[in-house]
Scaffold this active site. Sequence first.
Site, PDB file in Angstrom:
ATOM      1  N   ARG A 180       0.885  -1.261  -0.122  1.00  0.00           N
ATOM      2  CA  ARG A 180      -0.046  -0.027   0.098  1.00  0.00           C
ATOM      3  C   ARG A 180       0.923   1.233   0.119  1.00  0.00           C
ATOM      4  O   ARG A 180       0.607   2.480  -0.869  1.00  0.00           O
ATOM      5  CB  ARG A 180      -0.871  -0.091   1.434  1.00  0.00           C
ATOM      6  CG  ARG A 180      -2.116  -1.020   1.033  1.00  0.00           C
ATOM      7  CD  ARG A 180      -2.904  -1.022   2.121  1.00  0.00           C
ATOM      8  NE  ARG A 180      -4.056  -1.942   2.314  1.00  0.00           N
ATOM      9  CZ  ARG A 180      -4.786  -2.417   3.276  1.00  0.00           C
ATOM     10  NH1 ARG A 180      -4.219  -2.350   4.399  1.00  0.00           N
ATOM     11  NH2 ARG A 180      -5.582  -3.302   3.002  1.00  0.00           N
ATOM     12  N   HIS A 197       1.055  -4.021  12.834  1.00  0.00           N
ATOM     13  CA  HIS A 197       0.095  -3.931  11.949  1.00  0.00           C
ATOM     14  C   HIS A 197      -1.242  -3.268  12.265  1.00  0.00           C
ATOM     15  O   HIS A 197      -2.351  -3.760  12.539  1.00  0.00           O
ATOM     16  CB  HIS A 197      -0.385  -5.215  11.145  1.00  0.00           C
ATOM     17  CG  HIS A 197      -1.400  -4.984  10.096  1.00  0.00           C
ATOM     18  ND1 HIS A 197      -1.140  -4.513   8.909  1.00  0.00           N
ATOM     19  CD2 HIS A 197      -2.629  -5.796  10.026  1.00  0.00           C
ATOM     20  CE1 HIS A 197      -2.136  -4.773   8.215  1.00  0.00           C
ATOM     21  NE2 HIS A 197      -3.054  -5.692   8.939  1.00  0.00           N
TER      22      HIS A 197
HETATM   23  N1  LIG Z   1      -3.213  -9.427   8.475  1.00  0.00           N
HETATM   24  C1  LIG Z   1      -3.738  -8.494   7.620  1.00  0.00           C
HETATM   25  O1  LIG Z   1      -3.180  -7.925   6.880  1.00  0.00           O
HETATM   26  C2  LIG Z   1      -5.053  -8.655   7.079  1.00  0.00           C
HETATM   27  C3  LIG Z   1      -6.001  -9.186   8.189  1.00  0.00           C
HETATM   28  N2  LIG Z   1      -7.404  -9.375   7.954  1.00  0.00           N
HETATM   29  C4  LIG Z   1      -7.895 -10.200   8.984  1.00  0.00           C
HETATM   30  O2  LIG Z   1      -8.455 -11.588   8.599  1.00  0.00           O
HETATM   31  C5  LIG Z   1      -9.603 -12.038   8.919  1.00  0.00           C
HETATM   32  C6  LIG Z   1     -10.516 -12.632   8.049  1.00  0.00           C
HETATM   33  O3  LIG Z   1     -11.096 -11.651   7.429  1.00  0.00           O
HETATM   34  P1  LIG Z   1     -12.008 -11.660   6.152  1.00  0.00           P
HETATM   35  O4  LIG Z   1     -11.699 -13.088   5.314  1.00  0.00           O
HETATM   36  O5  LIG Z   1     -12.475 -10.635   5.527  1.00  0.00           O
HETATM   37  O6  LIG Z   1     -13.501 -12.229   7.153  1.00  0.00           O
HETATM   38  P2  LIG Z   1     -14.539 -13.280   6.736  1.00  0.00           P
HETATM   39  O7  LIG Z   1     -15.554 -12.895   7.645  1.00  0.00           O
HETATM   40  O8  LIG Z   1     -14.874 -13.091   5.451  1.00  0.00           O
HETATM   41  O9  LIG Z   1     -14.082 -14.550   6.777  1.00  0.00           O
HETATM   42  C7  LIG Z   1     -13.746 -15.164   7.927  1.00  0.00           C
HETATM   43  C8  LIG Z   1     -14.020 -16.763   7.856  1.00  0.00           C
HETATM   44  O10 LIG Z   1     -13.628 -17.516   9.097  1.00  0.00           O
HETATM   45  C9  LIG Z   1     -14.564 -18.305   9.211  1.00  0.00           C
HETATM   46  N3  LIG Z   1     -14.149 -18.970  10.635  1.00  0.00           N
HETATM   47  C10 LIG Z   1     -14.638 -18.241  11.837  1.00  0.00           C
HETATM   48  N4  LIG Z   1     -14.270 -19.104  12.849  1.00  0.00           N
HETATM   49  C11 LIG Z   1     -13.709 -20.066  12.306  1.00  0.00           C
HETATM   50  C12 LIG Z   1     -13.158 -21.199  12.811  1.00  0.00           C
HETATM   51  N5  LIG Z   1     -13.016 -21.553  14.300  1.00  0.00           N
HETATM   52  N6  LIG Z   1     -12.479 -22.284  12.180  1.00  0.00           N
HETATM   53  C13 LIG Z   1     -12.691 -22.153  10.698  1.00  0.00           C
HETATM   54  N7  LIG Z   1     -13.136 -21.166  10.314  1.00  0.00           N
HETATM   55  C14 LIG Z   1     -13.377 -20.075  10.945  1.00  0.00           C
HETATM   56  C15 LIG Z   1     -15.763 -17.810   9.170  1.00  0.00           C
HETATM   57  O11 LIG Z   1     -16.636 -18.836   8.983  1.00  0.00           O
HETATM   58  C16 LIG Z   1     -15.416 -16.791   7.884  1.00  0.00           C
HETATM   59  O12 LIG Z   1     -15.786 -17.570   6.656  1.00  0.00           O
HETATM   60  C17 LIG Z   1     -10.051 -10.860  10.137  1.00  0.00           C
HETATM   61  O13 LIG Z   1      -9.774 -11.212  11.208  1.00  0.00           O
HETATM   62  C18 LIG Z   1      -9.499  -9.878   9.517  1.00  0.00           C
HETATM   63  O14 LIG Z   1      -9.326  -8.739  10.269  1.00  0.00           O
HETATM   64  C19 LIG Z   1      -7.737  -8.985   6.921  1.00  0.00           C
HETATM   65  C20 LIG Z   1      -7.086  -8.418   6.004  1.00  0.00           C
HETATM   66  C21 LIG Z   1      -5.672  -8.009   6.097  1.00  0.00           C
HETATM   67  O1  LIG Z   2      -8.119  -3.207   8.050  1.00  0.00           O
HETATM   68  C1  LIG Z   2      -8.482  -4.376   8.372  1.00  0.00           C
HETATM   69  O2  LIG Z   2      -8.967  -4.511   9.525  1.00  0.00           O
HETATM   70  C2  LIG Z   2      -8.133  -5.536   7.580  1.00  0.00           C
HETATM   71  C3  LIG Z   2      -6.345  -5.371   7.454  1.00  0.00           C
HETATM   72  O3  LIG Z   2      -5.704  -5.680   8.552  1.00  0.00           O
HETATM   73  C4  LIG Z   2      -6.051  -4.583   6.375  1.00  0.00           C
HETATM   74  O4  LIG Z   2      -6.696  -4.655   5.296  1.00  0.00           O
HETATM   75  O5  LIG Z   2      -4.873  -3.904   6.295  1.00  0.00           O
END
Ligand SMILES: NC(=O)C1=CN([C@@H]2O[C@H](COP(=O)(O)OP(=O)(O)OC[C@H]3O[C@@H](n4cnc5c(N)ncnc54)[C@H](O)[C@@H]3O)[C@@H](O)[C@H]2O)C=CC1
Ligand SMILES: O=C([O-])CC(=O)C(=O)O
Length: 308
Positions: free
Chosen positions: A151, A175
């Site tokens: 980004r 992060h």
């Molecule tokens: N580190 C980074 O740079 C980033 C981190 N994230 C994080 O990644 C995570 C996922 O985000 P999204 O995919 O957008 O959310 P989402 O809601 O689209 O997908 C999350 C999935 O995890 C599943 N889930 C929940 N509990 C579970 C379990 N015990 N076992 C297996 N699956 C389970 C849910 O059913 C759901 O399908 C969030 O915590 C978000 O904040 C998102 C973007 C960037």
């Molecule tokens: O913003 C959020 O919550 C998800 C994330 O970590 C990112 O996109 O950088």
Amino acid sequence: MKVTVVGAGNVGASVAEYCAMKELADEVVLLDIKEGFAEGKAMDLNQCATLNGFNTKVTGTTGDYSKTAGSKVVVITSGIPRKPGMTREELIGTNAGIVKTVTENLIKHSPDAILIVISNPMDTMTYLSAKSSGLPKNRVIGMGGMLDSARFRYRLSEALECNPNDIQGVVIGGHGDTTMIPLTRLATYNSTPVSNYLSEEKLEEVAKATMVGGATLTGLLGTSAWYAPGAAGAAMVEAIVRDQKKLMTASVYLEGEYGQNDICVGVPVIVGKDGWEEVIDFKLNDDEKAKFEASAAAVRKMNDALEL
Ligand SMILES: NC(=O)C1=CN([C@@H]2O[C@H](COP(=O)(O)OP(=O)(O)OC[C@H]3O[C@@H](n4cnc5c(N)ncnc54)[C@H](O)[C@@H]3O)[C@@H](O)[C@H]2O)C=CC1
Ligand SMILES: O=C([O-])CC(=O)C(=O)O
């Protein structure tokens, strides 16, 4: 060779899609707890095989960890994402329990795996995964810095009106909206300092926009982003399975590097077949060092909320 992605939501499915498109594994296993969800995503992705010309098979499962057995890399995306107005840190109450259970289940079936943690608050979830898996420190890697750096590079390219691929730039630290540290002093446009072309004020503006990059997207989308997070996760999988020895920013367990101990926070590391292999010392100046210390202190405070 098998790669598992836990959480078949926006980010998990995106990681799986890029892994299949790049044929990073013979099989990508998608696991979710929502009945039929991972199976559906897998079916949809498999139906791209002839359109996109890949031979990776995607398997979906509702909670059957035996399907993940023997994975070389596992990517943890399970948990809730933030909504507009929230911080990543507010997710800890729900996501800590999920990440801990998922890590324990994964390790039972893939004791030799390398874990890439994406769930937020990512640095604290990486620390939790490192502690609860008991794996050697090099095999637990948090993904955040690669996304933040992508980004940053993009924002710099907008400011310079140039090709983003001509920009080098790195974001270290936590992060989080206030903890990430875009290293403006070290950013370059084809080897020349970006400060040759952009004013102090403009650089400050770019750094600020980078730090709230995730929040800006969450405001626009109503949930957090997935294309660049998925691409960043898949880039880390690629560095491992292809033993690329790439220099990437990642959240790793520090034992003295950058003056920190017993914490996972974003630093430049070499990533290859054994996970993260070495921390690279970027020789921060005093101002950058102070920012890194403050960032680590904030991450540490969040870690204190964990029940280990
Ligand atoms: N580190 C980074 O740079 C980033 C981190 N994230 C994080 O990644 C995570 C996922 O985000 P999204 O995919 O957008 O959310 P989402 O809601 O689209 O997908 C999350 C999935 O995890 C599943 N889930 C929940 N509990 C579970 C379990 N015990 N076992 C297996 N699956 C389970 C849910 O059913 C759901 O399908 C969030 O915590 C978000 O904040 C998102 C973007 C960037
Ligand atoms: O913003 C959020 O919550 C998800 C994330 O970590 C990112 O996109 O950088």
